[in-house]
Scaffold this motif. Sequence first.
Motif, short mmCIF file in Angstrom:
data_model
loop_
_atom_site.label_atom_id
_atom_site.label_comp_id
_atom_site.label_asym_id
_atom_site.label_seq_id
_atom_site.Cartn_x
_atom_site.Cartn_y
_atom_site.Cartn_z
N PRO A 192 45.98 45.22 31.57
CA PRO A 192 47.27 44.83 32.13
C PRO A 192 47.99 43.85 31.21
N HIS A 193 49.22 44.18 30.84
CA HIS A 193 49.98 43.27 29.98
C HIS A 193 50.95 42.44 30.80
N ASP A 194 51.09 42.77 32.09
CA ASP A 194 52.07 42.10 32.93
C ASP A 194 51.83 40.59 32.95
N GLY A 195 52.92 39.81 32.97
CA GLY A 195 52.78 38.36 32.96
C GLY A 195 51.95 37.84 34.10
N ALA A 196 52.04 38.47 35.27
CA ALA A 196 51.28 38.01 36.43
C ALA A 196 49.80 38.26 36.28
N ALA A 197 49.41 39.13 35.34
CA ALA A 197 47.99 39.42 35.14
C ALA A 197 47.27 38.30 34.41
N ARG A 198 47.99 37.55 33.57
CA ARG A 198 47.34 36.58 32.70
C ARG A 198 46.53 35.53 33.46
N PHE B 198 45.10 36.77 42.50
CA PHE B 198 45.09 38.19 42.86
C PHE B 198 46.32 38.55 43.67
N PHE B 199 46.64 37.76 44.68
CA PHE B 199 47.81 38.06 45.50
C PHE B 199 49.09 38.01 44.67
N ASP B 200 49.21 37.03 43.78
CA ASP B 200 50.39 36.95 42.92
C ASP B 200 50.50 38.20 42.04
N PHE B 201 49.37 38.60 41.48
CA PHE B 201 49.35 39.80 40.63
C PHE B 201 49.67 41.05 41.44
N HIS B 202 49.05 41.17 42.61
CA HIS B 202 49.22 42.36 43.44
C HIS B 202 50.68 42.49 43.89
N LEU C 177 45.14 35.71 36.37
CA LEU C 177 43.97 36.33 37.00
C LEU C 177 42.93 36.69 35.94
N LEU C 178 43.36 37.25 34.82
CA LEU C 178 42.42 37.55 33.74
C LEU C 178 41.70 36.29 33.26
N ASP C 179 42.45 35.20 33.12
CA ASP C 179 41.84 33.95 32.65
C ASP C 179 40.80 33.43 33.64
N LEU C 180 41.12 33.49 34.93
CA LEU C 180 40.17 33.01 35.94
C LEU C 180 38.90 33.86 35.95
N ILE C 181 39.05 35.16 35.80
CA ILE C 181 37.87 36.03 35.77
C ILE C 181 37.03 35.74 34.53
N ALA C 182 37.70 35.52 33.40
CA ALA C 182 36.97 35.18 32.17
C ALA C 182 36.25 33.85 32.30
N ASP C 183 36.83 32.91 33.05
CA ASP C 183 36.23 31.58 33.21
C ASP C 183 35.11 31.55 34.24
N HIS C 184 34.97 32.61 35.03
CA HIS C 184 34.03 32.60 36.15
C HIS C 184 32.60 32.27 35.75
N PRO C 185 32.04 32.87 34.68
CA PRO C 185 30.66 32.50 34.30
C PRO C 185 30.50 31.02 34.02
N GLY C 186 31.48 30.41 33.36
CA GLY C 186 31.41 28.98 33.08
C GLY C 186 31.46 28.15 34.35
N VAL C 187 32.24 28.58 35.33
CA VAL C 187 32.31 27.86 36.60
C VAL C 187 30.97 27.92 37.31
N LEU C 188 30.35 29.09 37.32
CA LEU C 188 29.05 29.22 37.99
C LEU C 188 27.99 28.35 37.33
N LEU C 189 27.99 28.32 36.01
CA LEU C 189 27.01 27.50 35.31
C LEU C 189 27.26 26.02 35.58
N ALA C 190 28.51 25.59 35.55
CA ALA C 190 28.82 24.19 35.84
C ALA C 190 28.44 23.83 37.27
N TYR D 29 40.13 38.21 52.51
CA TYR D 29 41.18 39.22 52.58
C TYR D 29 41.53 39.75 51.19
N ALA D 30 41.53 38.87 50.18
CA ALA D 30 41.78 39.33 48.82
C ALA D 30 40.71 40.34 48.40
N HIS D 31 39.46 40.04 48.73
CA HIS D 31 38.38 40.99 48.43
C HIS D 31 38.60 42.31 49.15
#
Length: 381
Positions: free
Chosen positions: A289-295, A331-335, A297-310, A238-240
């Motif tokens: 996005p500078h909004d506090g709720a974005a942080r 995403f829902f929290d940010f949205h 989500l941004l961090d999780l997206i940045a971490d995604h390549p490392g999660v896939l490799l692990a 649903y988030a997608h």
Amino acid sequence: MTPADLSRTVLHAVRRAVDEDALRAPVPARVRVERTRPGGSGDYACAVALQLAGPAALPALEVARILRERVAAEPGVGRVEITGPGFLSFTLDAPAAGDRAVLDAVREQGLAYGHGDALRDEILQFHHAREVRAAVTAHAVRRLVVAQGARVRVSCEEASDPDWVRLGVTVDAHGTPPVPLTGIRPVPAGATAAELLERLGSDAARWGLLRPAGHDRAALGPGLLVQGEANPLFRVRYAHARARALSRGAAGLGFTAEPPPCPEPAPYPGPAAYGRHAGHAPGAERPVPHDGAARPLLDLIADHPGVLLAAARHRAPDRVARQLEAVAQAFFDFHDACPSLPAGDEKPSAAHRARLALAEAAGTVLAGGLSLLGIRAPDHL
């Protein structure tokens, strides 16, 4: 600079130090960086100096000093500190620029965001029993390691179940080949592929088989079909779908996540749109996005390549499933906190474009992760 970029930067510094004979130690295959824990210094930390101290016959603090001067000069690194017995702590320069780099990477790479070549030198042979969970897990692990550059062959102890094809599973051979094997042996599902397909369908069955760690039993009840918050698979999909709906809504309002090209500087939308870059010239940089709720989500997206490799290294598709759940929740929290679409007579602003870019990146990460698990990501639910 993303965590993966920082890891490569540190590894490059180690290689330079060895090439310059400042450090006499074998260059590791990879360098691991982690987010600094609460109360720590900097944005990321790395223990590579402690790892190399023994082979280099030097104190860890001396190794850290050798590496610090080489990493500190790299673009995107603001400050490098040595803490404790020899940990390197990194503060990245211009975090907003790093966030833009992450969003740009997702946009450019699409569903392949997080794929890489870290396992390009590996030729693997996976082997599993004639059991549906083992077969689905081996198939998902194959996808993960191939996405990291490995070459893979999968064999089954006996002739495969014809119903596995309906779950998207393929097997290259059956019997025990005379080569080194990696066994895929999760706790059995306790049901056949035909039974799971009849009760759950392919997508829910695969999620139910892959979401738990291999040593845990798979919950394969009707909850996997619930169209509500209690079902993690529904929340991820649903988030997608919601992210894709935002793109359609923006298109209907005549704007996209990309700033419109224009020869003249766009009207300055104010600090709220530019976050840390409020003092820059209008139109000089793409806002993030500078909004506090974005942080988160941004961090999780940045971490995604490392999660896939692990997940590929540990043969653990459940790690991908948990990552997708976390992305969906963020995403829902940010949205909820930061609307990506203007309301009423409000005009689309740079802030809306920035939020839409983040929402689209989240949707891409969710779709790409589901694809690696062999699960569809519909644009409409």
